[in-house]
Enzyme design. Structure first.
Site, PDB file in Angstrom:
ATOM      1  N   TRP A   1       0.702  -1.695  -0.471  1.00 23.78           N
ATOM      2  CA  TRP A   1       0.392  -0.069  -0.302  1.00 23.78           C
ATOM      3  C   TRP A   1       0.956   1.527   0.596  1.00 23.78           C
ATOM      4  CZ3 TRP A   1      -0.875  -4.144   3.747  1.00 23.78           C
ATOM      5  CH2 TRP A   1       0.230  -4.336   4.458  1.00 23.78           C
ATOM      6  N   ARG A   2       2.110   1.631   0.000  1.00 26.17           N
ATOM      7  CA  ARG A   2       2.579   2.431   0.211  1.00 26.17           C
ATOM      8  C   ARG A   2       3.663   2.669  -1.463  1.00 26.17           C
ATOM      9  NH1 ARG A   2       6.399   1.372   5.953  1.00 26.17           N
ATOM     10  NH2 ARG A   2       4.586   2.392   6.608  1.00 26.17           N
TER      11      ARG A   2
ATOM     12  N   GLU B   1      -5.582   0.202   5.788  1.00 22.73           N
ATOM     13  CA  GLU B   1      -5.650   0.947   7.049  1.00 22.73           C
ATOM     14  C   GLU B   1      -7.121   0.489   7.476  1.00 22.73           C
ATOM     15  OE1 GLU B   1      -3.817   3.041   8.280  1.00 22.73           O
ATOM     16  OE2 GLU B   1      -2.400   4.092   6.741  1.00 22.73           O
TER      17      GLU B   1
ATOM     18  N   GLN C   1      -5.927  -3.558  14.889  1.00 21.72           N
ATOM     19  CA  GLN C   1      -5.649  -4.378  15.720  1.00 21.72           C
ATOM     20  C   GLN C   1      -5.041  -5.883  14.795  1.00 21.72           C
ATOM     21  OE1 GLN C   1      -9.502  -4.042  15.784  1.00 21.72           O
ATOM     22  NE2 GLN C   1      -9.256  -2.249  17.392  1.00 21.72           N
ATOM     23  N   THR C   2      -4.446  -5.584  13.477  1.00 23.91           N
ATOM     24  CA  THR C   2      -3.977  -6.950  12.682  1.00 23.91           C
ATOM     25  C   THR C   2      -2.126  -6.686  12.280  1.00 23.91           C
ATOM     26  OG1 THR C   2      -5.984  -7.134  11.718  1.00 23.91           O
ATOM     27  CG2 THR C   2      -4.857  -8.425  10.947  1.00 23.91           C
TER      28      THR C   2
ATOM     29  N   LEU D   1      -9.542 -12.713   8.955  1.00 25.33           N
ATOM     30  CA  LEU D   1      -8.340 -11.917   9.413  1.00 25.33           C
ATOM     31  C   LEU D   1      -8.982 -11.007  10.596  1.00 25.33           C
ATOM     32  CD1 LEU D   1      -8.366  -9.060   6.393  1.00 25.33           C
ATOM     33  CD2 LEU D   1      -6.629 -10.226   7.993  1.00 25.33           C
TER      34      LEU D   1
ATOM     35  N   TYR E   1      -9.032   9.055  12.914  1.00 26.34           N
ATOM     36  CA  TYR E   1      -7.621   7.859  12.353  1.00 26.34           C
ATOM     37  C   TYR E   1      -7.624   8.068  10.899  1.00 26.34           C
ATOM     38  CZ  TYR E   1      -4.058   5.129  11.642  1.00 26.34           C
ATOM     39  OH  TYR E   1      -2.687   4.323  10.969  1.00 26.34           O
TER      40      TYR E   1
ATOM     41  N   ASP F   1      -2.470   7.786  16.176  1.00 19.91           N
ATOM     42  CA  ASP F   1      -3.033   6.046  16.210  1.00 19.91           C
ATOM     43  C   ASP F   1      -2.404   5.593  18.145  1.00 19.91           C
ATOM     44  OD1 ASP F   1      -0.872   5.524  15.595  1.00 19.91           O
ATOM     45  OD2 ASP F   1      -1.860   3.766  13.749  1.00 19.91           O
TER      46      ASP F   1
ATOM     47  N   CYS G   1      10.322   2.808  18.170  1.00 26.17           N
ATOM     48  CA  CYS G   1       9.319   3.551  19.290  1.00 26.17           C
ATOM     49  C   CYS G   1       8.609   2.457  19.958  1.00 26.17           C
ATOM     50  CB  CYS G   1       9.975   4.832  19.112  1.00 26.17           C
ATOM     51  SG  CYS G   1       9.090   5.918  20.752  1.00 26.17           S
TER      52      CYS G   1
ATOM     53  N   CYS H   1      14.486  13.799  22.170  1.00 22.08           N
ATOM     54  CA  CYS H   1      13.138  13.042  22.190  1.00 22.08           C
ATOM     55  C   CYS H   1      13.529  12.901  24.497  1.00 22.08           C
ATOM     56  CB  CYS H   1      13.474  11.484  22.525  1.00 22.08           C
ATOM     57  SG  CYS H   1      12.641  10.511  23.451  1.00 22.08           S
TER      58      CYS H   1
HETATM   59 FE1  SF4 Z   1      11.251   6.223  21.019  1.00 17.09          FE
HETATM   60 FE2  SF4 Z   1      12.620   8.983  22.332  1.00 17.09          FE
HETATM   61 FE3  SF4 Z   1      13.114   5.903  21.925  1.00 17.09          FE
HETATM   62 FE4  SF4 Z   1      12.799   7.545  19.799  1.00 17.09          FE
HETATM   63  S1  SF4 Z   1      14.314   8.095  21.396  1.00 17.09           S
HETATM   64  S2  SF4 Z   1      12.537   5.293  20.327  1.00 17.09           S
HETATM   65  S3  SF4 Z   1      11.537   8.341  20.720  1.00 17.09           S
HETATM   66  S4  SF4 Z   1      12.077   6.411  22.386  1.00 17.09           S
END
Ligand code: SF4
Length: 378
Positions: free
Chosen positions: A27-28, A40, A45-46, A83, A123, A141, A195, A211
């Site tokens: 889909w990209r 989407e 949830q999948t 699904l 979303y 999300d 993350c 961060c």
């Molecule tokens: Fe997530 Fe912050 Fe670590 Fe980047 S630095 S992965 S935003 S916690």
């Protein structure tokens, strides 16, 4: 909140990372809003790996909004079968039908019209409009909210309405207005690949310098856990009738308002799809099952005593419900006549829209027919 040069650097670093490291997903490779929308919805949830084959098969059969809108619902559900969360497929088709009726068969380009479609929330609308039409709507999300909470070191339950609203504002303030589609995908990709909920890979993160949670050493503690809804145990007994030619009996999808006699949980658990006769049981499974059969079957089928053979016990999870299914086989000369029922070959149930729960019961019956050990009756 980042501003000026800091914000520009933040955007640049995240977008460069995305262009270099993004996963190549089907889909990209498109800007077609229909395809982006479908992805989407399927991804809710999948997992990505589970979605890809379904996505491709679905598009082979329904390449555009029009073909989806005019298809029989049963066929749409069959292609979705496995699904889970089948209301997604039903809403998808209803939305396609509305697009044909109100938007000339095209995906609408405004947030207002998109949000008016069934199954599309804030979303999903932001994701489709930004990726397909480069509209400046920031997505939020679970993945993106986690990234936001960590970037801003936000404590507390991120699903709490006020906090969710502030995270949305934070996302709105960060969005790269010259490429909102890639920006949103970069945010989602960061949440999905680096993350992550457990063990975020901050050493590889393109925005680690911005961060707050990382600076404070609390990245793994965020977002803070919310209270889980308690699990509800449900026990069902399901019957697989089988005739000598290998045909079985399936009941039609229960209507939302129409409950199966004595079985409040069954319609939800079979996802309103074709299913084996089943009843919720509490204590004495066999006695309750016999009572259920007496209400379900015509008197002619009850003239000779039914031989109820236990199959294996099945475990199944549906949202907060932990389901135990005692499945049974009843071999008959002739399948009972029940209004609206179908009598497909047990081996070929996958040609019908059935839920994963029904699929597991069918597998237990097939395993027993193939000579694997049956269970003991409860
Ligand atoms: Fe997530 Fe912050 Fe670590 Fe980047 S630095 S992965 S935003 S916690």
């Amino acid at each position: 909140m980042l501003k000026g040069g800091g914000l520009a650097n933040f955007r640049k670093q995240l977008l460069e990372w995305y262009r270099q490291y993004r996963r190549d997903l089907p889909w990209r490779r498109t800007k077609d809003p229909y395809r982006i929308w479908l992805s989407e919805i399927m991804l809710q949830q999948t997992r990505v790996a589970a979605v890809i084959p379904y996505y491709e098969k679905f598009l082979e059969r329904f390449p555009d909004i029009q073909s989806l809108a005019r298809a029989p619902e049963e066929e749409v559900l069959r292609l979705w079968s496995g699904l889970g969360y089948y209301s997604r497929a039903r809403n998808l088709q209803k939305a396609a039908q509305q697009m044909v009726a109100k938007h000339g068969g095209n995906f609408p380009k405004t947030a207002e019209a998109t949000l008016a479609l069934p199954g599309i929330g804030a979303y999903t609308a932001a994701a489709i409009l930004s990726i397909a039409f480069e509209e400046k709507h920031a997505v939020l999300d679970g993945n993106v909210a986690r990234v936001m909470a960590r970037l801003g070191a936000v404590r507390g339950d991120i699903r709490e309405a006020g906090r969710w609203h502030s995270l949305q504002k934070m996302a709105d303030g960060l969005i790269a207005t010259d490429s909102p589609g890639n920006w949103n995908q970069a945010m989602m990709e960061l949440g999905a690949t680096l993350c992550t909920p457990k063990s975020p890979q901050c050493l590889l993160c393109p925005v680690s310098g911005f961060c707050e949670a990382r600076k404070l050493g609390i990245a793994e503690e965020l977002p803070e856990k919310r209270k889980k809804r308690a699990t509800v145990d449900v026990t069902l007994a399901a019957i697989v009738f089988l005739d000598a030619r290998g045909h079985t009996l399936l009941l039609p999808p229960p209507r939302p308002s129409k409950k199966i006699a004595n079985a409040d949980d069954v319609p939800t658990l079979v996802s309103r799809m074709w299913h084996f006769p089943a009843v919720a049981v509490a204590k004495d499974t066999l006695t309750e099952l016999r009572k259920f059969l007496a209400t379900l079957l015509p008197a002619t089928s009850l003239r000779t005593p039914l031989r109820i053979e236990p199959l294996r016990k099945i475990r199944h999870a549906v949202t907060y419900r932990a389901v135990t299914i005692y499945s049974f086989r009843i071999q008959v000369k002739k399948l009972p006549k029940i209004a609206g029922a179908k009598t497909p070959l047990l081996e070929q149930l996958s040609t019908l829209p059935i839920s994963n729960l029904t699929r597991k019961v069918a597998q237990a019956a097939l395993a027993a027919s193939a000579g694997m050990p049956a269970a003991r009756a409860k």
